[in-house]
Design an enzyme around this catalytic site. Structure first.
Site, PDB file in Angstrom:
ATOM      1  N   ARG A 148       0.814  -1.237   0.000  1.00 20.99           N
ATOM      2  CA  ARG A 148       0.000   0.000   0.000  1.00 20.99           C
ATOM      3  C   ARG A 148       0.838   1.274   0.000  1.00 20.99           C
ATOM      4  NH1 ARG A 148      -3.046  -3.094   3.749  1.00 20.99           N
ATOM      5  NH2 ARG A 148      -4.830  -3.996   2.701  1.00 20.99           N
ATOM      6  N   LYS A 207       3.658  11.754 -11.008  1.00 18.10           N
ATOM      7  CA  LYS A 207       2.843  10.934 -11.914  1.00 18.10           C
ATOM      8  C   LYS A 207       3.578   9.620 -12.125  1.00 18.10           C
ATOM      9  CE  LYS A 207       0.085  14.113 -14.697  1.00 18.10           C
ATOM     10  NZ  LYS A 207      -0.156  14.658 -16.052  1.00 18.10           N
ATOM     11  N   GLU A 222      11.421  20.304 -23.640  1.00 21.59           N
ATOM     12  CA  GLU A 222      10.623  20.550 -22.423  1.00 21.59           C
ATOM     13  C   GLU A 222      11.164  21.769 -21.663  1.00 21.59           C
ATOM     14  OE1 GLU A 222       7.817  18.924 -21.485  1.00 21.59           O
ATOM     15  OE2 GLU A 222       7.880  17.142 -22.751  1.00 21.59           O
ATOM     16  N   LYS A 275       8.057  23.502 -12.682  1.00 25.27           N
ATOM     17  CA  LYS A 275       7.165  22.338 -12.590  1.00 25.27           C
ATOM     18  C   LYS A 275       6.650  22.172 -11.159  1.00 25.27           C
ATOM     19  CE  LYS A 275       5.933  17.770 -13.668  1.00 25.27           C
ATOM     20  NZ  LYS A 275       6.064  16.577 -14.465  1.00 25.27           N
ATOM     21  N   GLU A 317      -3.925  17.303 -11.170  1.00 26.26           N
ATOM     22  CA  GLU A 317      -4.381  17.764 -12.489  1.00 26.26           C
ATOM     23  C   GLU A 317      -5.899  17.846 -12.599  1.00 26.26           C
ATOM     24  OE1 GLU A 317      -2.016  16.407 -15.802  1.00 26.26           O
ATOM     25  OE2 GLU A 317      -3.643  16.856 -17.193  1.00 26.26           O
ATOM     26  N   ARG A 362      -2.766  22.082 -13.802  1.00 24.65           N
ATOM     27  CA  ARG A 362      -1.545  21.321 -14.127  1.00 24.65           C
ATOM     28  C   ARG A 362      -1.432  21.036 -15.627  1.00 24.65           C
ATOM     29  NH1 ARG A 362       1.295  16.345 -10.779  1.00 24.65           N
ATOM     30  NH2 ARG A 362       2.709  15.679 -12.438  1.00 24.65           N
ATOM     31  N   ASN A 401       1.031  20.601 -20.426  1.00 24.93           N
ATOM     32  CA  ASN A 401       0.816  19.892 -21.689  1.00 24.93           C
ATOM     33  C   ASN A 401       0.930  20.817 -22.895  1.00 24.93           C
ATOM     34  OD1 ASN A 401       0.382  17.503 -20.329  1.00 24.93           O
ATOM     35  ND2 ASN A 401      -1.816  17.843 -20.155  1.00 24.93           N
ATOM     36  N   HIS A 405       1.676  19.440 -26.259  1.00 23.84           N
ATOM     37  CA  HIS A 405       1.528  17.981 -26.192  1.00 23.84           C
ATOM     38  C   HIS A 405       0.295  17.462 -26.939  1.00 23.84           C
ATOM     39  CE1 HIS A 405       4.701  18.433 -23.315  1.00 23.84           C
ATOM     40  NE2 HIS A 405       4.734  17.156 -23.022  1.00 23.84           N
ATOM     41  N   HIS A 408       1.437  14.549 -28.944  1.00 30.52           N
ATOM     42  CA  HIS A 408       0.981  13.166 -28.690  1.00 30.52           C
ATOM     43  C   HIS A 408       0.322  12.580 -29.929  1.00 30.52           C
ATOM     44  CE1 HIS A 408       0.706  13.682 -24.023  1.00 30.52           C
ATOM     45  NE2 HIS A 408       1.858  13.142 -24.386  1.00 30.52           N
ATOM     46  N   HIS A 457       9.831  11.755 -28.011  1.00 31.45           N
ATOM     47  CA  HIS A 457       8.750  12.547 -27.412  1.00 31.45           C
ATOM     48  C   HIS A 457       9.017  14.058 -27.524  1.00 31.45           C
ATOM     49  CE1 HIS A 457       5.593  13.753 -24.691  1.00 31.45           C
ATOM     50  NE2 HIS A 457       6.473  14.336 -23.898  1.00 31.45           N
TER      51      HIS A 457
HETATM   52  N1  GLY Z   1       4.254  15.615 -17.636  1.00 33.85           N
HETATM   53  C1  GLY Z   1       3.192  16.441 -17.262  1.00 33.85           C
HETATM   54  C2  GLY Z   1       2.860  16.374 -15.810  1.00 33.85           C
HETATM   55  O1  GLY Z   1       3.627  15.864 -15.023  1.00 33.85           O
HETATM   56  O2  GLY Z   1       1.806  16.816 -15.437  1.00 33.85           O
END
Ligand code: GLY
Length: 358
Positions: free
Chosen positions: A121, A143, A185, A227, A237, A241, A245, A248, A252, A265
Site C-alpha cells: 500500500r 505521476k 521541455e 514544474k 491535475e 496542471r 501539456n 503535447h 501526442h 517525445h
Molecule cells: N508531464 C506532465 C505532468 O507531469 O503533469
C-alpha cells in the site's frame, strides 16, 4: 548543488540538482530519512554506466542494497514487469520501511514509482533520473504508471517521491539526439512561465551545441522550480496542471499517428509547441514577434518545427480527438499569451487545421 523544495504538506520533498551527485546519494538519502533497505530498479545499460558509484555511495552510508534489473524500453513499461519487481521485493522480504530507487529515464521512473505506490500500500521511493527529459519532467510531480496495449499510462497513481537526485554528469552518456529532445521541455517552461529562461536559451543555444554543465544545472533547476510550482497549485491535475501539456496535444497525436517510430517525445512536442504558438497567433493571444521567437528557438535547438507534408491532417485530428483532454467535438488546447504565460481555449477541428504549419 541547487535544491528546490516541492511544497505539498506532508508529501513535500527536495529536488537536488548538481554535478557529481551520485557519489553523494547515500548521504542525501540518509538526510531525507530514507529507510536502510533499498532496491535500485534500473536496466542493464544504465546499470553498466551508473550503478557502481550509486551502490558504493549507498553502502558507505549504511544502506542494504538490492538491485532489480528490468528490460530496457517503453514496450516493457507494463504490469508484467511491475510484477517481476514485486516478486523480488517479496523474495527479499521488503517491508513498509524499505524504499525503491529509480535509476534511469522516464520508463524506469514511472514504473518504479508505480511499484512503490502499490507495494504494501505504498513505500518510499527516490528518483535518480538519467535523461534530460526525465530530469525536467517525469521525475518531478509524482505521476507514476504503466502502459496498456490500448494506450499509454492507462494504469497509474499520483504518488510523490521522497527525494529527487539530478546529477547532470549522467547526461554525458546521453545521445545528442535525446539531449536535444529533452531541451524541448526546457523551452516549454520558458514559453509557459519564464521569459528570462526563454531569453537565456536564445542567448546560449547555438546550432544545438551542448550547454555547459553549469548552465545545464541552472536550466534544469529553473525547469524543476516551474514544474514544482505548477504541481503545488494542482497536484492531481484537476485543471491548471494541464499547462504542462503545452505542445503535447499535437505532439501526442503525431507520436501516435507515426506509431512512436518517427519522433522522440521531445521532438514531437517541439512540433506541437510551434503549432500551439501558431494557433495562439491566430487566436490573437500571441503576436507575430513572439511566434517567430518560439519557432526560431526550436529551430536553433536543432528540433523539428513543422508537421511533415506526408501527414494526413484528418488522421492527426482523429488522434487529438481521442486524446484524454478532448470533449464534445472540441479539443482543449493550452495556448500561449506571448512568452511566459498561458491560456486554455476549446477549439474545433476547423479552427485547429486553419492554423497548423507545414
Ligand atoms: N508531464 C506532465 C505532468 O507531469 O503533469
Amino acid at each position: 548543488m541547487q535544491t528546490i523544495n516541492v511544497n505539498l504538506g506532508e508529501r513535500s520533498y527536495p529536488i537536488h540538482v548538481g554535478e557529481s551527485l551520485l557519489p553523494q546519494a547515500g548521504e542525501l538519502m540518509r538526510r531525507a530519512g530514507v529507510g536502510e533497505r533499498v532496491a535500485v530498479v534500473t536496466d542493464a545499460k544504465i546499470a553498466g554506466l551508473y550503478l557502481k558509484p550509486l551502490e558504493e555511495s549507498l553502502h558507505s552510508s549504511g544502506f542494504k542494497v538490492a538491485t532489480v534489473l528490468v528490460p530496457e524500453g517503453e514496450e516493457h513499461k507494463n504490469l508484467a514487469t511491475v510484477s517481476t519487481i514485486y516478486d523480488r521485493l517479496v523474495g527479499e522480504r521488503f517491508d513498509r520501511g524499505s524504499a525503491l530507487v529509480a535509476l534511469g529515464g522516464g520508463v524506469i521512473g514511472d514504473m518504479t514509482g508505480f511499484t512503490a505506490a502499490t507495494f504494501l500500500r505504498g513505500i518510499s521511493y527516490v528518483q535518480v533520473p538519467t535523461t534530460l527529459l526525465a530530469q525536467v519532467d517525469a521525475s518531478v510531480g509524482g505521476k507514476t504508471g504503466v502502459n496498456r496495449p490500448e494506450g499509454k499510462n492507462l494504469i497509474g497513481a499520483f504518488y510523490q517521491p521522497r527525494l529527487v537526485l539530478i546529477d547532470v554528469d549522467t547526461l554525458q552518456s546521453l545521445p545528442q539526439r535525446e539531449l536535444t529532445a529533452g531541451l524541448a521541455e526546457v523551452v516549454k517552461y520558458g514559453i509557459i512561465a519564464d521569459p528570462a529562461l526563454f531569453a537565456l536559451l536564445e542567448e546560449n543555444l547555438h546550432d544545438s551545441t551542448a550547454l555547459s554543465r553549469e548552465l545545464l544545472v541552472h536550466v534544469i533547476a529553473v525547469s524543476c522550480r516551474i514544474k514544482a510550482s505548477v504541481v503545488e497549485k494542482d497536484e492531481r491535475e484537476s485543471d491548471y496542471r494541464a499547462v504542462l501539456n503545452f505542445g503535447h496535444t499535437v505532439g501526442h497525436a503525431l507520436e501516435a499517428l507515426t506509431r512512436y517510430e518517427t519522433y522522440l517525445h521531445g521532438e514531437a512536442v517541439a512540433i506541437g509547441m510551434v503549432q500551439a504558438a501558431a494557433i495562439s497567433l491566430r487566436e490573437r493571444l500571441c503576436d507575430k514577434a513572439a511566434f517567430e521567437r518560439i519557432r526560431r528557438l526550436i529551430f536553433r535547438a536543432g528540433l523539428p518545427a513543422e508537421i511533415p507534408s506526408g501527414v494526413d491532417l484528418r488522421e492527426l485530428l482523429k488522434h487529438m480527438e481521442v486524446d484524454k483532454k478532448s470533449t464534445g467535438g472540441k479539443v482543449k488546447f493550452v495556448l500561449c499569451r506571448g512568452i511566459g504565460a498561458t491560456a486554455f481555449h476549446w477549439l474545433s477541428p476547423a479552427e485547429i487545421v486553419a492554423a497548423l504549419q507545414r
